[in-house]
Design a protein around this motif. Structure first.
Motif, short mmCIF file in Angstrom:
data_model
loop_
_atom_site.label_atom_id
_atom_site.label_comp_id
_atom_site.label_asym_id
_atom_site.label_seq_id
_atom_site.Cartn_x
_atom_site.Cartn_y
_atom_site.Cartn_z
N ALA A 1 6.46 9.87 -5.44
CA ALA A 1 5.95 11.19 -5.18
C ALA A 1 5.47 12.33 -4.24
O ALA A 1 5.89 13.16 -4.06
CB ALA A 1 5.07 12.11 -7.17
N LEU A 2 4.39 11.72 -3.47
CA LEU A 2 3.84 12.31 -2.31
C LEU A 2 4.80 12.44 -1.63
O LEU A 2 4.55 12.90 -0.25
CB LEU A 2 2.31 11.71 -2.44
CG LEU A 2 1.31 12.77 -3.50
CD1 LEU A 2 0.34 11.69 -2.69
CD2 LEU A 2 1.46 14.16 -2.97
N ALA A 3 5.19 11.43 -1.35
CA ALA A 3 6.71 10.87 0.09
C ALA A 3 7.00 12.56 0.67
O ALA A 3 7.06 13.64 0.09
CB ALA A 3 7.88 10.36 -0.34
N PRO A 4 6.90 12.97 1.97
CA PRO A 4 7.39 11.86 2.85
C PRO A 4 5.50 11.63 3.57
O PRO A 4 5.25 10.58 4.54
CB PRO A 4 8.31 12.68 3.86
CG PRO A 4 7.80 13.78 3.80
CD PRO A 4 7.25 13.93 2.81
N ALA A 5 4.87 11.69 2.65
CA ALA A 5 3.18 11.49 3.52
C ALA A 5 2.92 9.86 3.16
O ALA A 5 3.85 8.93 2.03
CB ALA A 5 2.33 12.13 2.90
N THR A 6 2.33 8.88 3.78
CA THR A 6 1.69 7.73 3.38
C THR A 6 0.30 7.49 2.91
O THR A 6 -0.02 7.88 4.02
CB THR A 6 2.20 6.75 4.78
OG1 THR A 6 3.06 7.19 5.14
CG2 THR A 6 1.56 5.03 5.40
N VAL A 7 0.34 6.41 1.99
CA VAL A 7 -0.46 6.99 0.91
C VAL A 7 -1.63 6.45 1.70
O VAL A 7 -1.28 4.46 1.83
CB VAL A 7 -0.72 7.24 -0.16
CG1 VAL A 7 -1.95 6.96 -1.22
CG2 VAL A 7 0.12 8.19 -0.95
N THR A 8 -3.22 5.89 2.22
CA THR A 8 -3.91 4.82 2.09
C THR A 8 -4.56 4.30 0.59
O THR A 8 -3.93 3.30 1.02
CB THR A 8 -5.40 5.56 3.31
OG1 THR A 8 -3.94 5.81 3.82
CG2 THR A 8 -5.95 4.10 3.44
#
Length: 420
Positions: free
Chosen positions: A296-303
């Motif tokens: 859901a947070l795309a386009p961010a890449t979650v660590t």
């Protein structure tokens, strides 16, 4: 013989022409209402309508009323409504005899203006009630479906539309996309949001901002969705700006995201245009809440993600260059992700080893930062200087309910401490 309309006078012609083309009422029901209304008036005049035959034809705007009476000997009439003397009967037809039934046509207009007015009021009341019932029943079954209607009137607080049967539909200002621009006579698509029915007066409310509108548009454009091979598991919208849609396929051979977007976005192109260029992100749904939030947070890449399922909260950690992507312009991306997953999402920067060596509690800055500001920041779980610096600026503004100027001042004080 049918009664001639000209004998009934202009007011009776107007009465029938007014009611013979009523909306949303089937012919059988209309005939029943017309007959009942005539009988009510007849009963008031004669005390009973039992010996009357009433035949109405709403298609032609015509009707017949016949009174049936039994022939009795002269001087033996006890009830003039139900009996007629032999002499009077033979004036109608000379071959009548005692004991026979005389059926005589009644000219309703001779009952007078009050009777005609009474009939018109009765008809108007009953037919209006039936129209309201029919309209309510029609649209209560359409709640959640898309309808098309013509713009009839544009007001400051709402737009009035007319459907193909002439029914009024209402599109309030807060259910319109901000960039919508309406012109009288144009056709508008919207979803039926609800049907209010105060005092049996139906009011059909439409919406173009409801998530259901986007969902129904996708069903219309994507055959796999309408056929049940792909399910829409969630829709979050900031109408006219951006939306996120979670989809799931029941067939491993079908890529749900690709099917919904289409080749080069062909399937969503028409929807995007209809929604005033609303950007639509389609993601794969997952029952794994951590994976779902990450998508859901795309386009961010979650660590990494820490989830509190009991309180439906998630702490998401990202590399510094991914934080702004996760939050999005004006906080739009993280808001939509929260709406879609139904989780409160807090975003944090991943702190490097060198940054974690030393930290300072916020209370030690009370000589430079007002205590109420420190308390507001601590109330959202940030107790140290580096925790505040690593938190997104937008989160400090929204969750701590601080002015942008105040947040920038706080960040400036804290960063200056470490720069020293």
């Amino acid at each position: 013989m049918a009664a001639k309309t000209e004998e009934k006078g202009p007011s009776m012609i107007e009465t029938f022409q007014e009611f013979k083309e009523t909306k949303n009422i089937d012919r059988t029901t209309l005939v029943s209402v017309l007959e009942e209304s005539f009988r009510n008036v007849i009963a008031k005049i004669f005390g009973s309508d039992a010996n009357f035959d009433v035949i109405v034809n709403p298609d032609k705007g015509d009707f017949e009323i016949h009174r049936n009476r039994i022939v009795v000997a002269d001087g033996e009439v006890a009830d003039e409504n139900k009996q007629i003397s032999l002499t009077d009967a033979q004036k109608i037809a000379p071959d009548y005899e005692i004991g026979e039934e005389v059926s005589e046509e009644v000219n309703f207009s001779k009952f007078g203006r009050r009777a005609i007015l009474n009939l018109r009021q009765t008809l108007a009341s009953k037919i209006l009630e039936l129209e309201h019932d029919a309209l309510y029943n029609k649209y209560k079954d359409k709640v959640g479906t898309v309808v098309s209607a013509e713009v009839y009137q544009i007001w400051k607080k709402e737009v009035l539309l007319i459907d193909d049967e002439g029914n009024e539909l209402h599109l309030p200002k807060n259910e319109q996309i901000s960039r919508d621009n309406y012109r009288k006579g144009e056709t508008v698509k919207a979803v039926v949001l609800r049907v209010d029915n105060d005092n049996n007066n139906p009011r059909i409310i439409l919406s173009r901002t409801s998530p259901k509108f986007l969902e129904r548009m996708l069903e219309a454009e994507v055959p796999e969705v309408s056929e049940g091979m792909i399910s829409i598991r969630g829709v979050a919208r900031m109408p006219g700006d951006r939306a996120k849609v979670a989809v799931e396929s029941y067939d491993d051979r079908i890529d749900p995201v690709g099917a919904c977007v289409g080749v080069k976005g062909s399937r969503v192109a028409g929807i995007v245009k209809e929604l005033c260029n609303e950007n639509i992100d389609v993601i794969n749904f997952s029952n794994n809440i951590q994976l779902y939030i990450q998508r859901a947070l795309a386009p961010a890449t979650v660590t990494s993600i820490t989830v509190d399922q009991a309180n439906k909260k998630a702490e998401v950690y990202l590399q510094p260059d991914q934080v702004s992507l996760a939050i999005g312009r004006g906080g739009m991306n993280i808001k939509l992700a929260s709406m879609l997953t139904e989780y409160t999402i807090d975003v944090f920067r991943v702190v490097g080893e060198n940054e974690a060596d030393e930290d300072i509690y916020l209370d030690e800055f009370s000589d430079e930062i007002d205590q109420w500001v420190i308390d507001a920041i601590k109330a959202i779980g940030l107790d140290t200087a580096k925790a505040v610096i690593n938190a997104p600026r937008e989160m400090l503004i929204e969750k701590a309910d601080l002015e942008e100027e105040t947040v920038d001042q706080v960040l400036g004080v804290l960063k200056a401490e470490f720069e020293q």
